[in-house]
Motif scaffolding. Structure first.
Motif, PDB file in Angstrom:
ATOM      1  N   ASP A 176      -7.821  -8.964  13.559  1.00  0.00           N
ATOM      2  CA  ASP A 176      -6.861  -8.829  12.303  1.00  0.00           C
ATOM      3  C   ASP A 176      -7.355  -9.055  10.888  1.00  0.00           C
ATOM      4  O   ASP A 176      -6.707  -9.842  10.425  1.00  0.00           O
ATOM      5  CB  ASP A 176      -5.725 -10.170  13.191  1.00  0.00           C
ATOM      6  CG  ASP A 176      -4.514  -9.601  12.872  1.00  0.00           C
ATOM      7  OD1 ASP A 176      -4.498  -7.859  13.753  1.00  0.00           O
ATOM      8  OD2 ASP A 176      -3.920 -10.206  13.805  1.00  0.00           O
ATOM      9  N   THR A 177      -8.655  -9.969  11.438  1.00  0.00           N
ATOM     10  CA  THR A 177      -9.608 -10.883  10.346  1.00  0.00           C
ATOM     11  C   THR A 177      -9.737 -10.299   9.004  1.00  0.00           C
ATOM     12  O   THR A 177     -10.116 -10.392   8.010  1.00  0.00           O
ATOM     13  CB  THR A 177     -10.697 -11.298  10.499  1.00  0.00           C
ATOM     14  OG1 THR A 177     -10.327 -12.109  11.634  1.00  0.00           O
ATOM     15  CG2 THR A 177     -11.849 -11.895   9.658  1.00  0.00           C
ATOM     16  N   CYS A 178      -9.958  -8.668   9.487  1.00  0.00           N
ATOM     17  CA  CYS A 178     -10.215  -7.539   8.319  1.00  0.00           C
ATOM     18  C   CYS A 178      -8.566  -6.768   8.186  1.00  0.00           C
ATOM     19  O   CYS A 178      -8.692  -6.683   6.858  1.00  0.00           O
ATOM     20  CB  CYS A 178     -11.007  -6.450   9.359  1.00  0.00           C
ATOM     21  SG  CYS A 178     -12.984  -6.737   9.464  1.00  0.00           S
ATOM     22  N   LYS A 180      -6.385  -7.726   8.449  1.00  0.00           N
ATOM     23  CA  LYS A 180      -4.889  -8.943   7.155  1.00  0.00           C
ATOM     24  C   LYS A 180      -5.907  -9.160   5.939  1.00  0.00           C
ATOM     25  O   LYS A 180      -5.269 -10.741   5.210  1.00  0.00           O
ATOM     26  CB  LYS A 180      -3.551  -9.939   8.558  1.00  0.00           C
ATOM     27  CG  LYS A 180      -3.565  -8.826   9.391  1.00  0.00           C
ATOM     28  CD  LYS A 180      -2.572 -10.209  10.594  1.00  0.00           C
ATOM     29  CE  LYS A 180      -1.387  -9.029  11.173  1.00  0.00           C
ATOM     30  NZ  LYS A 180      -0.711 -10.243  11.630  1.00  0.00           N
ATOM     31  N   ASN A 181      -6.818  -9.382   6.156  1.00  0.00           N
ATOM     32  CA  ASN A 181      -7.951  -9.622   5.106  1.00  0.00           C
ATOM     33  C   ASN A 181      -7.379  -9.487   4.051  1.00  0.00           C
ATOM     34  O   ASN A 181      -6.887  -8.179   3.693  1.00  0.00           O
ATOM     35  CB  ASN A 181      -9.459  -9.564   4.693  1.00  0.00           C
ATOM     36  CG  ASN A 181     -10.582 -10.476   4.415  1.00  0.00           C
ATOM     37  OD1 ASN A 181      -9.956 -10.442   3.225  1.00  0.00           O
ATOM     38  ND2 ASN A 181     -10.957 -10.544   5.468  1.00  0.00           N
ATOM     39  N   PRO A 182      -7.190 -10.646   2.912  1.00  0.00           N
ATOM     40  CA  PRO A 182      -6.579 -10.104   1.244  1.00  0.00           C
ATOM     41  C   PRO A 182      -7.205  -9.238   0.264  1.00  0.00           C
ATOM     42  O   PRO A 182      -6.879  -8.963  -0.571  1.00  0.00           O
ATOM     43  CB  PRO A 182      -6.251 -11.466   0.953  1.00  0.00           C
ATOM     44  CG  PRO A 182      -6.962 -12.500   1.439  1.00  0.00           C
ATOM     45  CD  PRO A 182      -7.242 -11.913   2.743  1.00  0.00           C
ATOM     46  N   ASN A 183      -8.644  -9.478   0.997  1.00  0.00           N
ATOM     47  CA  ASN A 183      -9.373  -8.385   0.239  1.00  0.00           C
ATOM     48  C   ASN A 183      -9.660  -7.390   0.295  1.00  0.00           C
ATOM     49  O   ASN A 183      -9.054  -6.459   1.301  1.00  0.00           O
ATOM     50  CB  ASN A 183     -11.227  -8.262   1.026  1.00  0.00           C
ATOM     51  CG  ASN A 183     -12.064  -7.639  -0.061  1.00  0.00           C
ATOM     52  OD1 ASN A 183     -11.309  -6.832  -0.387  1.00  0.00           O
ATOM     53  ND2 ASN A 183     -13.380  -8.682  -0.271  1.00  0.00           N
ATOM     54  N   VAL A 184      -9.251  -6.400  -0.665  1.00  0.00           N
ATOM     55  CA  VAL A 184      -8.418  -5.173  -0.866  1.00  0.00           C
ATOM     56  C   VAL A 184      -9.241  -3.675  -0.586  1.00  0.00           C
ATOM     57  O   VAL A 184      -9.383  -3.118   0.068  1.00  0.00           O
ATOM     58  CB  VAL A 184      -8.081  -4.529  -2.384  1.00  0.00           C
ATOM     59  CG1 VAL A 184      -9.552  -4.632  -2.987  1.00  0.00           C
ATOM     60  CG2 VAL A 184      -6.877  -3.522  -2.406  1.00  0.00           C
ATOM     61  N   TYR A 186     -10.986  -3.939   2.211  1.00  0.00           N
ATOM     62  CA  TYR A 186     -10.597  -3.526   3.931  1.00  0.00           C
ATOM     63  C   TYR A 186      -9.320  -2.385   4.452  1.00  0.00           C
ATOM     64  O   TYR A 186      -8.922  -2.911   5.471  1.00  0.00           O
ATOM     65  CB  TYR A 186     -10.222  -5.539   5.024  1.00  0.00           C
ATOM     66  CG  TYR A 186     -11.393  -6.422   4.343  1.00  0.00           C
ATOM     67  CD1 TYR A 186     -12.587  -6.076   5.938  1.00  0.00           C
ATOM     68  CD2 TYR A 186     -11.445  -7.164   3.692  1.00  0.00           C
ATOM     69  CE1 TYR A 186     -13.589  -6.532   5.857  1.00  0.00           C
ATOM     70  CE2 TYR A 186     -12.794  -8.032   4.150  1.00  0.00           C
ATOM     71  CZ  TYR A 186     -13.622  -7.364   5.018  1.00  0.00           C
ATOM     72  OH  TYR A 186     -15.279  -8.353   4.634  1.00  0.00           O
ATOM     73  N   HIS A 187      -8.834  -2.525   3.351  1.00  0.00           N
ATOM     74  CA  HIS A 187      -7.259  -1.651   4.031  1.00  0.00           C
ATOM     75  C   HIS A 187      -7.874  -0.321   4.258  1.00  0.00           C
ATOM     76  O   HIS A 187      -6.402   0.280   4.906  1.00  0.00           O
ATOM     77  CB  HIS A 187      -6.361  -0.884   2.133  1.00  0.00           C
ATOM     78  CG  HIS A 187      -7.308  -0.150   1.445  1.00  0.00           C
ATOM     79  ND1 HIS A 187      -8.044   0.134   0.542  1.00  0.00           N
ATOM     80  CD2 HIS A 187      -7.215   1.426   1.237  1.00  0.00           C
ATOM     81  CE1 HIS A 187      -8.981   0.850   0.133  1.00  0.00           C
ATOM     82  NE2 HIS A 187      -8.221   1.710   0.488  1.00  0.00           N
TER      83      HIS A 187
END
Length: 255
Positions: A176-178, A180-184, A186-187
């Protein structure tokens, strides 16, 4: 990481593939010379350009690395600590076959794994040796402390790689650290084939030029540096998922 480990780490930029791309260990230290005899230094020529990656020796004639570290010509150096010196321990071997995973996707970096068949067998000794791979589908729990090493950049924003092998301890993070990361960036993270590694609260990470190097947990290579943004966490190939492919490919190419 999508910009990570080769020399430059840009997921698809590929002159220096993204951390997959280029770079060096961030927040680490110089490794004890030859304490990681499985480390392979890859000098890659591609379309007139040059960059480096890391790799790991998994048998006398096979090196495992990231698929984004592919090129027109690859030379592997084993038993190396300082890439700018001619050490008696070094074995420089050309690559006979480059075998990226057949489902490698250079846009998403899915299945970012490649086997290199060496043109001749490495001589195993105190400077050059193989590393164990995990069991098929073996899991590494979040919170596990592992390590990564490479000759990549030591500072973000710098294109200067390290002459000497450097290493850093990194922690395996929950998916989830990746996810749900806000940095796009990681999508594209896929928890079935990738590992999320590196505490965002620290500056410890692999970077450009480190791509293709192993994430070592205990004495086992559980991951391969793949991609990531300039700060942790980085994304690593989950090696255990690819054990059947690795074994089948090596059997097929054995003389």
């Amino acid at each position: 990481m999508v910009t990570m480990l080769i020399l430059i780490l840009l997921p698809v930029a590929f002159l220096l593939p993204p951390r997959a791309g280029a770079g060096e260990i961030i927040g680490g230290k110089e490794a004890k010379p030859h304490s990681r005899p499985y480390m392979a230094h890859l000098a890659i020529q591609h379309r007139g350009d040059s960059y480096i990656c890391g790799g790991l020796l998994v048998s006398e004639n096979f090196v495992l690395t990231a698929a984004h570290c592919n090129g027109d010509k690859i030379t592997v150096t084993l038993g190396v600590h300082n890439i700018r010196e001619r050490e008696e321990s070094q074995q420089k071997i050309s690559v006979r076959h480059r075998i990226p995973h057949r489902q490698y996707n250079e846009t998403t970096l899915y299945n970012d794994i490649m086997l290199l068949e060496l043109a001749e067998k490495a001589t195993l000794n105190r400077w050059v040796d193989t590393i164990a791979l995990p069991r098929t589908n073996e899991r590494v729990e979040a919170g596990a402390m592992c390590s990564v090493a490479g000759w990549g950049c030591t500072r973000r924003g710098s294109k200067s790689i390290s002459a000497k092998l450097r290493e850093v301890d990194v922690v395996v993070m929950p998916d989830d650290t990746c996810l749900k990361n806000p940095n796009v960036q990681y999508h594209i993270y896929n928890s079935s084939i990738m590992m999320c590694v590196g505490d965002p609260k620290t500056s410890k990470d692999s970077w450009e030029g480190d791509s293709g190097g192993p994430l070592v947990c205990g004495e086992t290579a559980q991951g391969i540096v793949s991609w990531g943004p300039p700060t942790p966490p980085g994304v690593y190939v989950k090696v255990s998922i690819f054990i059947p492919w690795i074994q089948a490919t090596m059997r097929r190419l054995q003389p």
